[in-house]
Design a protein around this motif. Sequence first.
Motif, short mmCIF file in Angstrom:
data_model
loop_
_atom_site.label_atom_id
_atom_site.label_comp_id
_atom_site.label_asym_id
_atom_site.label_seq_id
_atom_site.Cartn_x
_atom_site.Cartn_y
_atom_site.Cartn_z
N LEU A 162 -5.42 -2.89 11.45
CA LEU A 162 -4.81 -2.35 10.26
C LEU A 162 -3.37 -1.86 10.33
CD1 LEU A 162 -5.53 -1.97 7.05
CD2 LEU A 162 -5.96 0.55 7.81
N ASP A 163 -2.53 -2.50 9.62
CA ASP A 163 -1.08 -1.96 9.68
C ASP A 163 -0.74 -1.14 8.42
OD1 ASP A 163 1.65 -1.72 9.44
OD2 ASP A 163 2.12 -4.17 9.58
N ALA A 164 -0.65 -0.02 8.84
CA ALA A 164 -0.32 1.12 7.71
C ALA A 164 1.08 1.42 7.51
CB ALA A 164 -1.15 2.34 7.84
N GLY A 165 1.84 0.82 8.43
CA GLY A 165 3.13 1.09 8.03
C GLY A 165 3.71 2.19 9.24
N THR A 166 5.15 2.40 9.24
CA THR A 166 5.54 3.43 10.30
C THR A 166 5.02 4.80 10.24
OG1 THR A 166 7.93 2.10 10.15
CG2 THR A 166 7.61 4.45 11.17
N ALA A 167 4.82 5.07 9.06
CA ALA A 167 4.40 6.54 8.92
C ALA A 167 2.74 6.79 9.13
CB ALA A 167 4.23 7.00 7.50
N GLY A 168 2.15 5.69 8.58
CA GLY A 168 0.38 5.53 9.16
C GLY A 168 -0.09 5.08 10.51
N THR B 63 -3.96 8.81 13.50
CA THR B 63 -3.49 9.91 13.55
C THR B 63 -2.13 10.24 12.92
OG1 THR B 63 -2.22 9.08 15.66
CG2 THR B 63 -4.50 10.03 16.14
N GLY B 64 -1.53 9.62 12.17
CA GLY B 64 -0.36 9.48 11.48
C GLY B 64 -0.77 10.12 10.04
N ASP B 65 -0.11 9.39 9.01
CA ASP B 65 0.00 10.01 7.64
C ASP B 65 -1.35 9.06 7.13
OD1 ASP B 65 -0.15 10.19 4.91
OD2 ASP B 65 2.04 9.76 4.70
N VAL B 66 -2.69 9.76 6.91
CA VAL B 66 -3.62 9.07 6.43
C VAL B 66 -3.54 8.60 5.24
CG1 VAL B 66 -6.03 9.49 6.14
CG2 VAL B 66 -5.03 10.69 7.99
#
Length: 253
Positions: A57-63, A116-119
């Motif tokens: 899953l690609d959740a972008g830089t923050a995720g 582990t990033g921005d959920v």
Amino acid sequence: MKRPMLSTALAATALLLTACSGPGGDGGGKAAPAPGATARTYGCLTPDQAAKGALTLDAGTAGGTDLDAYYRDSDAGHARVGVVFSHQADGSLCEWVPALDAFTGAGYAVFAFTCTGDVTEGIKAAERYYRDQGVGAVALVGASKGAAASLVAARLDDNPLPVRAVVSLSSPEVYPLFNAALAVKAVKAPTYFAAEQGDSPFNTSAQTLYDASAGEDKQLKLYPGSRHGALLLQDGALPDVLAYLGRHAPATG
């Protein structure tokens, strides 16, 4: 005569194993690829489950751009409503696997991911994946940190799909990046708050969040025991959660 034949066989076997275990396939793309036969089990999925539903899953830089994820349609197929599961700190999508059969059996698609990033960015990425599968709405289910993130995500204006309900299991009032105490004052979606009676301070946090919640038909339940997060589903919460979702985010849409 036998040793050369044995060496040849072993070499062929080694070559085959190398080909099977090497990189390849379409399971590692960055844009939520379709599940592939080379997908990982994450230590909790069966090989068949992994082949059919493990994906990146690609959740972008923050995720995070390379998140482990798992998707499964409802048992009946063509689910209209999906559930997005967000794990607790230091956890993974594996927390939810024991309960997924119950949700797909009730008519929901399921999507769990490890982040582990921005959920909240992971939740939105999961919603985009659902949208591509024809799902029209979601319910958010979170454990501890993931519960706080789910409450925050539910108040966002840029959710790709409408959030019909939220289930908060052992949420703290505040977690870095996720101020659940502030979010619940704005979230109108029906919200189910739960914790176990001996799990301090999350038992009192559940009460505090419930009291502050603006959710329609909000509900609070404290279960016996002192376990935390997704484990509540094993301690009596699962049928209550399914019943709550059945009322406020029915699988029929």
